[in-house]
Design a protein around this motif. Structure first.
Motif, PDB file in Angstrom:
ATOM      1  N   GLY A  46     -17.545  16.443   3.523  1.00  0.00           N
ATOM      2  CA  GLY A  46     -17.375  14.668   2.439  1.00  0.00           C
ATOM      3  C   GLY A  46     -16.146  14.579   2.216  1.00  0.00           C
ATOM      4  O   GLY A  46     -15.235  14.825   2.233  1.00  0.00           O
ATOM      5  N   TYR A  47     -16.150  12.866   1.492  1.00  0.00           N
ATOM      6  CA  TYR A  47     -14.719  13.027   0.755  1.00  0.00           C
ATOM      7  C   TYR A  47     -14.312  13.272  -0.527  1.00  0.00           C
ATOM      8  O   TYR A  47     -15.479  12.668  -1.350  1.00  0.00           O
ATOM      9  CB  TYR A  47     -14.574  11.053   0.926  1.00  0.00           C
ATOM     10  N   ASP A  48     -13.733  14.128  -0.844  1.00  0.00           N
ATOM     11  CA  ASP A  48     -14.221  14.708  -2.282  1.00  0.00           C
ATOM     12  C   ASP A  48     -13.094  15.367  -2.499  1.00  0.00           C
ATOM     13  O   ASP A  48     -11.790  15.598  -2.224  1.00  0.00           O
ATOM     14  CB  ASP A  48     -14.701  15.676  -2.514  1.00  0.00           C
ATOM     15  N   VAL A  91       2.486  12.250   2.996  1.00  0.00           N
ATOM     16  CA  VAL A  91       2.913  11.759   2.731  1.00  0.00           C
ATOM     17  C   VAL A  91       1.900  10.298   2.238  1.00  0.00           C
ATOM     18  O   VAL A  91       2.625   9.660   2.061  1.00  0.00           O
ATOM     19  CB  VAL A  91       4.110  11.328   3.307  1.00  0.00           C
ATOM     20  N   ASP A  92       0.867  10.584   3.148  1.00  0.00           N
ATOM     21  CA  ASP A  92      -0.027   9.695   3.703  1.00  0.00           C
ATOM     22  C   ASP A  92      -1.386   9.922   2.400  1.00  0.00           C
ATOM     23  O   ASP A  92      -2.478   9.239   1.713  1.00  0.00           O
ATOM     24  CB  ASP A  92      -0.179   9.343   4.956  1.00  0.00           C
ATOM     25  N   THR A  93      -1.826  11.597   2.414  1.00  0.00           N
ATOM     26  CA  THR A  93      -3.040  11.954   1.553  1.00  0.00           C
ATOM     27  C   THR A  93      -2.836  12.313   0.029  1.00  0.00           C
ATOM     28  O   THR A  93      -2.760  12.091  -0.649  1.00  0.00           O
ATOM     29  CB  THR A  93      -3.730  13.011   2.182  1.00  0.00           C
ATOM     30  N   PHE A  94      -2.054  13.479  -0.217  1.00  0.00           N
ATOM     31  CA  PHE A  94      -1.319  14.836  -1.536  1.00  0.00           C
ATOM     32  C   PHE A  94      -1.074  13.200  -2.065  1.00  0.00           C
ATOM     33  O   PHE A  94      -0.093  13.354  -3.213  1.00  0.00           O
ATOM     34  CB  PHE A  94      -1.406  15.185  -1.182  1.00  0.00           C
ATOM     35  N   ILE A  95      -0.241  12.238  -1.397  1.00  0.00           N
ATOM     36  CA  ILE A  95       0.687  10.698  -2.464  1.00  0.00           C
ATOM     37  C   ILE A  95       0.331  10.915  -3.409  1.00  0.00           C
ATOM     38  O   ILE A  95       0.696  10.151  -4.635  1.00  0.00           O
ATOM     39  CB  ILE A  95       1.386  10.293  -1.164  1.00  0.00           C
ATOM     40  N   HIS A  96      -1.571   9.974  -2.768  1.00  0.00           N
ATOM     41  CA  HIS A  96      -1.863   9.647  -4.056  1.00  0.00           C
ATOM     42  C   HIS A  96      -1.636  10.975  -5.665  1.00  0.00           C
ATOM     43  O   HIS A  96      -1.361  10.403  -6.527  1.00  0.00           O
ATOM     44  CB  HIS A  96      -3.111   9.838  -3.847  1.00  0.00           C
ATOM     45  N   GLU A  97      -1.828  12.366  -4.791  1.00  0.00           N
ATOM     46  CA  GLU A  97      -2.275  13.261  -6.415  1.00  0.00           C
ATOM     47  C   GLU A  97      -0.853  13.243  -7.097  1.00  0.00           C
ATOM     48  O   GLU A  97      -0.354  13.501  -8.372  1.00  0.00           O
ATOM     49  CB  GLU A  97      -2.210  15.023  -5.451  1.00  0.00           C
ATOM     50  N   ALA A 128      -7.939  19.016  -5.569  1.00  0.00           N
ATOM     51  CA  ALA A 128      -8.353  19.193  -4.712  1.00  0.00           C
ATOM     52  C   ALA A 128      -8.182  17.541  -3.380  1.00  0.00           C
ATOM     53  O   ALA A 128      -9.189  16.282  -4.992  1.00  0.00           O
ATOM     54  CB  ALA A 128      -9.493  19.669  -4.211  1.00  0.00           C
ATOM     55  N   HIS A 129      -7.963  17.268  -2.881  1.00  0.00           N
ATOM     56  CA  HIS A 129      -7.896  16.144  -2.007  1.00  0.00           C
ATOM     57  C   HIS A 129      -8.522  16.514  -0.627  1.00  0.00           C
ATOM     58  O   HIS A 129      -7.742  17.274   0.136  1.00  0.00           O
ATOM     59  CB  HIS A 129      -6.567  15.546  -1.669  1.00  0.00           C
ATOM     60  N   ARG A 130      -9.594  16.270  -0.457  1.00  0.00           N
ATOM     61  CA  ARG A 130     -10.504  16.331   0.736  1.00  0.00           C
ATOM     62  C   ARG A 130     -10.905  15.617   2.262  1.00  0.00           C
ATOM     63  O   ARG A 130     -11.666  14.625   1.192  1.00  0.00           O
ATOM     64  CB  ARG A 130     -11.613  17.386   0.563  1.00  0.00           C
ATOM     65  N   ASN A 131     -11.019  15.368   2.900  1.00  0.00           N
ATOM     66  CA  ASN A 131     -11.080  14.367   3.790  1.00  0.00           C
ATOM     67  C   ASN A 131     -12.377  14.248   4.525  1.00  0.00           C
ATOM     68  O   ASN A 131     -11.774  16.376   4.940  1.00  0.00           O
ATOM     69  CB  ASN A 131     -10.340  13.354   4.014  1.00  0.00           C
ATOM     70  N   VAL A 132     -13.448  13.988   5.375  1.00  0.00           N
ATOM     71  CA  VAL A 132     -13.988  14.355   6.226  1.00  0.00           C
ATOM     72  C   VAL A 132     -13.146  14.918   7.854  1.00  0.00           C
ATOM     73  O   VAL A 132     -13.413  15.904   7.843  1.00  0.00           O
ATOM     74  CB  VAL A 132     -15.266  13.635   6.483  1.00  0.00           C
ATOM     75  N   GLU A 156       0.638  -0.971  -0.481  1.00  0.00           N
ATOM     76  CA  GLU A 156      -0.161   0.133  -0.383  1.00  0.00           C
ATOM     77  C   GLU A 156       1.052   1.400   0.132  1.00  0.00           C
ATOM     78  O   GLU A 156       2.097   1.223   0.206  1.00  0.00           O
ATOM     79  CB  GLU A 156      -1.280  -0.015   1.026  1.00  0.00           C
ATOM     80  N   LYS A 157       0.691   2.364  -0.731  1.00  0.00           N
ATOM     81  CA  LYS A 157       0.862   3.473  -0.353  1.00  0.00           C
ATOM     82  C   LYS A 157       1.138   4.256   1.084  1.00  0.00           C
ATOM     83  O   LYS A 157       0.873   3.308   2.130  1.00  0.00           O
ATOM     84  CB  LYS A 157       0.253   4.881  -1.598  1.00  0.00           C
ATOM     85  N   PRO A 158       1.823   5.307   1.234  1.00  0.00           N
ATOM     86  CA  PRO A 158       3.140   5.016   0.514  1.00  0.00           C
ATOM     87  C   PRO A 158       4.278   4.005   0.325  1.00  0.00           C
ATOM     88  O   PRO A 158       4.514   2.903   0.965  1.00  0.00           O
ATOM     89  CB  PRO A 158       4.138   6.365   1.125  1.00  0.00           C
ATOM     90  N   PHE A 206      -4.356  10.095  15.361  1.00  0.00           N
ATOM     91  CA  PHE A 206      -2.630  10.138  15.544  1.00  0.00           C
ATOM     92  C   PHE A 206      -2.158  10.677  13.886  1.00  0.00           C
ATOM     93  O   PHE A 206      -1.095  10.478  13.612  1.00  0.00           O
ATOM     94  CB  PHE A 206      -2.449   7.913  15.097  1.00  0.00           C
ATOM     95  N   TYR A 207      -2.816  11.467  13.441  1.00  0.00           N
ATOM     96  CA  TYR A 207      -2.774  11.672  12.199  1.00  0.00           C
ATOM     97  C   TYR A 207      -1.582  13.042  12.457  1.00  0.00           C
ATOM     98  O   TYR A 207      -2.075  13.623  12.559  1.00  0.00           O
ATOM     99  CB  TYR A 207      -3.763  12.529  11.412  1.00  0.00           C
ATOM    100  N   THR A 208      -0.421  12.810  11.952  1.00  0.00           N
ATOM    101  CA  THR A 208       0.287  13.655  12.042  1.00  0.00           C
ATOM    102  C   THR A 208       0.443  14.954  11.017  1.00  0.00           C
ATOM    103  O   THR A 208       0.055  14.915   9.577  1.00  0.00           O
ATOM    104  CB  THR A 208       2.512  13.207  11.780  1.00  0.00           C
ATOM    105  N   ASP A 217     -16.494   8.278   2.682  1.00  0.00           N
ATOM    106  CA  ASP A 217     -15.441   7.183   3.055  1.00  0.00           C
ATOM    107  C   ASP A 217     -14.204   6.928   1.831  1.00  0.00           C
ATOM    108  O   ASP A 217     -14.900   6.655   0.597  1.00  0.00           O
ATOM    109  CB  ASP A 217     -16.031   5.882   3.799  1.00  0.00           C
ATOM    110  N   TRP A 218     -13.155   6.945   1.581  1.00  0.00           N
ATOM    111  CA  TRP A 218     -12.157   6.291   0.901  1.00  0.00           C
ATOM    112  C   TRP A 218     -12.283   4.845   0.201  1.00  0.00           C
ATOM    113  O   TRP A 218     -12.367   4.632  -0.916  1.00  0.00           O
ATOM    114  CB  TRP A 218     -10.622   6.439   1.224  1.00  0.00           C
ATOM    115  N   LYS A 219     -13.174   4.481   0.920  1.00  0.00           N
ATOM    116  CA  LYS A 219     -12.908   2.759   0.065  1.00  0.00           C
ATOM    117  C   LYS A 219     -14.665   2.714  -0.109  1.00  0.00           C
ATOM    118  O   LYS A 219     -14.620   1.878  -0.842  1.00  0.00           O
ATOM    119  CB  LYS A 219     -13.795   1.995   2.281  1.00  0.00           C
TER     120      LYS A 219
END
Ligand code: NAD
Ligand code: NAI
Ligand code: ISE
Length: 343
Positions: free
Chosen positions: A234-236, A171-177, A154-158, A96-98, A163-165, A271-273
């Motif tokens: 929302g997850y957008d 490194v965990d979210t925008f890494i997809h973009e 844009a990468h938006r999470n609800v 899984e990424k990263p 524990f999210y640093t 939800d990203w899932k």
């Protein structure tokens, strides 16, 4: 033939990938699981009725005789160790990424894989398998909008867990973009600037949320990105490419249009899932099929490394406020084969 898979990490995505390998996809059997939370690994094995050994740790699972291929779905910081151990054991590994949380860590993986002499690593950049992104890429590649000039995203999470640093928004979210735009534009990054808008009072105080990320590519495309991991609504995921003669946008996920109580509305996902459910299915079926054929088809360790080089530069730009150069090393010939970029 059945691919016998050992899964390291039975949290949110590990559990979901076990579900799809067990209930949705063809050609794989989950024969081993492990998690630092041993009770959870056992509970997931029971939940899906797995005929699987529950190992004490990831390294023993990788070495186990019955494991043909490894899936790494533990926390990002653990990925490097497990991918290196899989390469040392000569086993294909879906990580899984990263790929690793720093470019240095990814480089060690790239070097180990090249020294082994065969591509074994696929990174979980599933957006390359998303139908919306695929149509977007096909449209750009057809030339109908001319050369791409600007990309807005844009990468938006609800919200994100406690524990999210601070670094994780990159490194965990925008890494997809960072991965999917290289693929979409067939380009590499040359510089990045990160700007901090007013912090949302609904975000943790330790976070810089939202963030604006401005990038330039080797072909001169300007990318204007927003990361907002506590947007609440929302997850957008948004992506729009402005070309010389037209504009193309990532399709919105299918959603019923409702007229009710004097409102016209469409529900948003949260939800990203769910947002990428089909992409994960296609991605993992492709990994299973290619692995059974002895091939590696998807985003490679080189892609994982490239995204991490850009991520490191984003973090430096966030902290300095400067425009930071991104020096991508030249792709080694080992990663120029037809299987290194195909997904
Ligand atoms: P999670 O916290 O729900 O699960 C991680 C699991 O790993 C936990 O159960 C934890 O106990 C276990 N773990 C941690 N260290 C371990 C170790 N050394 N050995 C064995 N198990 C260990 O996290 P998640 O949301 O499932 O994310 C897991 C990975 O998947 C992350 O790398 C994340 O970036 C990635 N992910 C990718 C996507 C995507 O869209 N591709 C979505 C979510 C998560
Ligand atoms: P999670 O926290 O739900 O699960 C991680 C699991 O790994 C936990 O159960 C944890 O106990 C376990 N773990 C941690 N260290 C371990 C170790 N050394 N050995 C064994 N198990 C260990 O996290 P989540 O959301 O499932 O994310 C896991 C990974 O998947 C992350 O790398 C994340 O970036 C990635 N991910 C990818 C997504 C995608 O869209 N491709 C979506 C969500 C997560
Ligand atoms: C998570 O790990 C993912 O990969 C999701 O796709 C992303 O939206 C989220 O921000 C990450 O934490």
């Amino acid at each position: 033939m059945t691919l016998r898979v050992g899964v390291i990490g039975t949290g949110a995505i590990g559990r979901d990938h076990i579900r799809r390998m067990t209930q949705v996809l063809k050609g794989a059997a989950v024969v081993a699981v492990t998690d630092v939370n041993a009770a959870q690994a056992q509970q997931v094995a029971n939940e899906f009725n797995l005929q699987a050994a529950v190992y004490d740790n990831g390294l023993d699972l990788i070495r186990a005789q019955e494991v043909d291929a490894v899936m790494v779905t533990s926390w990002g910081a653990t990925h490097e160790e497990f991918v290196l151990a899989s390469i040392a054991a000569g086993k294909p590994v879906f990580c899984e990424k990263p790929l690793a949380v720093t470019a240095e860590g990814c480089k060690r993986i790239v070097e180990a894989e090249a020294a082994f002499g065969k591509m074994l690593v696929q990174v979980g950049y599933m957006r390359r398998y998303d139908r919306g992104y695929r149509v977007l890429k096909e449209t750009i590649d057809s030339g109908v909008i001319g050369h791409p000039l600007i990309l807005h995203c844009a990468h938006r999470n609800v919200s994100v867990p406690d524990f999210y640093t601070r670094d994780m928004s990159v490194v965990d979210t925008f890494i997809h973009e960072l991965d999917v735009h290289r693929w979409l534009l067939d380009d590499d990054y040359v510089s990045v600037q990160v700007v901090r808008p007013r912090r949302s009072s609904l975000s943790g105080e330790h976070l810089n949320d939202p963030l604006l990320v401005y990038m330039e590519t080797a072909k001169g495309v300007r990318i204007n990105g927003e990361i907002f991991v506590n947007c609440k609504y929302g997850y957008d995921i948004q992506c729009q490419v402005v070309g010389e003669t037209g504009i193309v946008s990532l399709p919105e996920p299918m959603s019923v249009t409702m007229r009710s109580e004097a409102k016209l509305s469409n529900a948003l996902l949260t939800d990203w899932k769910d947002r990428f459910i089909e992409a994960y299915d296609i991605e993992l079926q492709d990994w299973i099929d290619a692995t059974l054929r002895g091939e590696m088809n998807g985003p490679s360790a080189w892609d994982g490394y490239s995204a991490a080089v850009a991520a490191d530069a984003c973090l430096a730009a966030r902290d300095s406020g400067d425009i930071v150069r991104i020096d991508m090393p030249e792709r080694p010939s080992f990663y120029r084969s037809k299987h290194s970029e195909s997904a």
